[in-house]
Enzyme design. Structure first.
Site, mmCIF file in Angstrom:
data_model
loop_
_atom_site.group_PDB
_atom_site.id
_atom_site.type_symbol
_atom_site.label_atom_id
_atom_site.label_comp_id
_atom_site.label_asym_id
_atom_site.label_seq_id
_atom_site.Cartn_x
_atom_site.Cartn_y
_atom_site.Cartn_z
ATOM 1 N N ASP A 37 -2.213 7.699 -61.490
ATOM 2 C CA ASP A 37 -1.266 6.263 -61.318
ATOM 3 C C ASP A 37 0.159 7.040 -61.061
ATOM 4 O OD1 ASP A 37 -1.238 3.275 -61.728
ATOM 5 O OD2 ASP A 37 0.907 4.220 -61.199
ATOM 6 N N ASN A 90 -7.976 3.025 -56.084
ATOM 7 C CA ASN A 90 -7.332 1.550 -56.088
ATOM 8 C C ASN A 90 -5.970 1.510 -55.764
ATOM 9 O OD1 ASN A 90 -7.433 -1.501 -57.644
ATOM 10 N ND2 ASN A 90 -6.308 -0.241 -58.160
ATOM 11 N N TYR A 156 0.354 -5.699 -44.638
ATOM 12 C CA TYR A 156 -0.986 -5.729 -45.822
ATOM 13 C C TYR A 156 -2.202 -5.817 -45.127
ATOM 14 C CZ TYR A 156 -2.959 -6.961 -50.489
ATOM 15 O OH TYR A 156 -3.403 -6.107 -51.034
ATOM 16 N N LYS A 160 -5.014 -3.173 -44.935
ATOM 17 C CA LYS A 160 -6.220 -2.818 -46.330
ATOM 18 C C LYS A 160 -7.217 -2.570 -44.635
ATOM 19 C CE LYS A 160 -4.976 -3.409 -49.951
ATOM 20 N NZ LYS A 160 -5.421 -2.798 -51.083
ATOM 21 N N THR A 191 -3.257 -10.594 -61.299
ATOM 22 C CA THR A 191 -2.884 -8.731 -61.980
ATOM 23 C C THR A 191 -1.315 -8.903 -62.229
ATOM 24 O OG1 THR A 191 -2.746 -9.235 -59.552
ATOM 25 C CG2 THR A 191 -4.677 -8.302 -60.734
#
Length: 249
Positions: A37, A90, A156, A160, A191
Site C-alpha cells: 500500500d 485490490n 469509475y 473497472k 468500507t
C-alpha cells in the site's frame, strides 16, 4: 477452509477495507502475506493485526501506478519468501462523481492510473514470478461497475470495465503457464469508500440490493481467497459478482 500453507501472497491496497480483510484471511489460511500500500502507517497496522493472530506478514510500500514500485514489490516478495504463489490486486480509488461532460481530467487520469493501470502493472510483474514458480493464481478487484453502467460514474465505470477486460484477456494468455486469473466484483461494501454516504444515499443503495443490506469486507475477502485456492482449480477468466444479487445479468 482453503489451505494456503507455505504459499506467498501479495495483497495490494491492504491498509484497510477489503484489502486488509483479504490479507488477514490469507494469513489465517497459512499464507505468507505481503501487505502492499502507499499508506505506510495503516499498512503496518494490517501487518500488526496479522501477527497478533500468529500469522506471517511483511509491509512493502507500493504505489501501484508506478512500474518501478510494482516491480520492486514483486522482487522484494520473492527475495523475502522465495516465491510468489498468488496475488490479490485490490488497490483502487473513487474520485468525485458527476455527469460525464463535467468530469475533471485529473480525476479521470487518477482513476485509470490506479484502478486499471495498477492492475495491469500488478499482473505484468506477478505473472513472470509465478511462471518461474510453476504457476499461481491472481484475483483482481473489479466492481459491479465493471459489469454494468452507472450514471454519474463514467470514470469509475470505465476503469473497472478495464479491469474485467484485462482479467479475461490475461486468463487466456497465461492459462498454459498454469496461472489462473479471475476478478471479484463487489457491490456496495461497508468500507472507508462508502463510509461517507449520507443516510438517504445509504438507504437508496440498500433498497436496490435484493439481500437488503450492504456487504462486509470479509465477504469479498472470502471470495478472493477461494478464487486463489486449489478449490477453484478449474476457474479462470471469471468476474465473480459478490453484490447481494444486485447485478444478475
Amino acid at each position: 477452509m482453503y489451505s494456503m500453507d507455505n504459499k506467498t501472497v501479495i495483497v495490494t491496497g491492504a491498509s484497510g477495507g477489503i484489502g486488509r480483510e483479504s490479507a488477514r484471511r490469507f494469513a489465517a489460511e497459512g499464507a505468507n502475506v505481503v501487505v502492499a500500500d502507499v499508506a505506510e502507517e495503516e499498512g503496518q497496522e494490517t501487518v500488526d493485526l496479522i501477527e497478533e493472530d500468529d500469522g506471517e506478514a511483511t509491509f512493502i510500500q507500493t504505489d501501484v501506478s508506478s512500474d518501478d514500485d510494482v516491480a520492486s514489490m514483486v522482487d522484494e516478495t520473492v527475495e523475502i519468501y522465495g516465491s510468489l504463489d498468488a496475488a490479490h490486486n485490490n488497490a483502487g480509488i473513487l474520485t468525485e462523481m458527476g455527469p460525464l461532460t463535467e468530469l475533471d481530467e485529473s480525476d479521470w487520469d487518477a482513476l485509470l492510473d490506479v484502478n486499471t493501470k495498477g492492475i495491469w502493472l500488478g499482473m505484468k510483474h506477478e505473472i513472470p514470478a509465478m511462471a518461474d514458480n510453476g504457476g499461481g493464481s491472481i484475483v483482481n478487484t473489479a466492481s459491479e461497475a465493471g459489469l454494468v453502467g452507472f450514471p454519474m460514474a463514467a470514470g469509475y465505470v470505465a476503469s473497472k470495465h478495464g479491469v474485467v477486460g484485462l482479467t479475461r484477456t490475461a486468463a487466456l494468455e497465461y492459462a498454459d503457464d498454469g496461472i489462473r486469473i479471475n476478478a471479484v466484483c463487489p457491490g456496495p461494501i461497508e468500507t472507508p469508500m462508502t463510509a461517507g454516504l449520507e443516510d438517504d444515499q445509504r438507504e437508496a443503495e440498500i433498497a436496490d440490493i435484493p439481500m437488503s443490506r450492504m456487504g462486509e469486507p470479509e465477504e469479498i475477502a472470502n471470495a478472493a481467497v477461494w478464487l486463489c485456492s486449489d478449490e477453484a482449480s478449474f476457474v479462470t477468466g471469471h468476474p465473480l459478482s459478490v453484490d447481494g444479487g444486485r447485478v444478475t445479468d
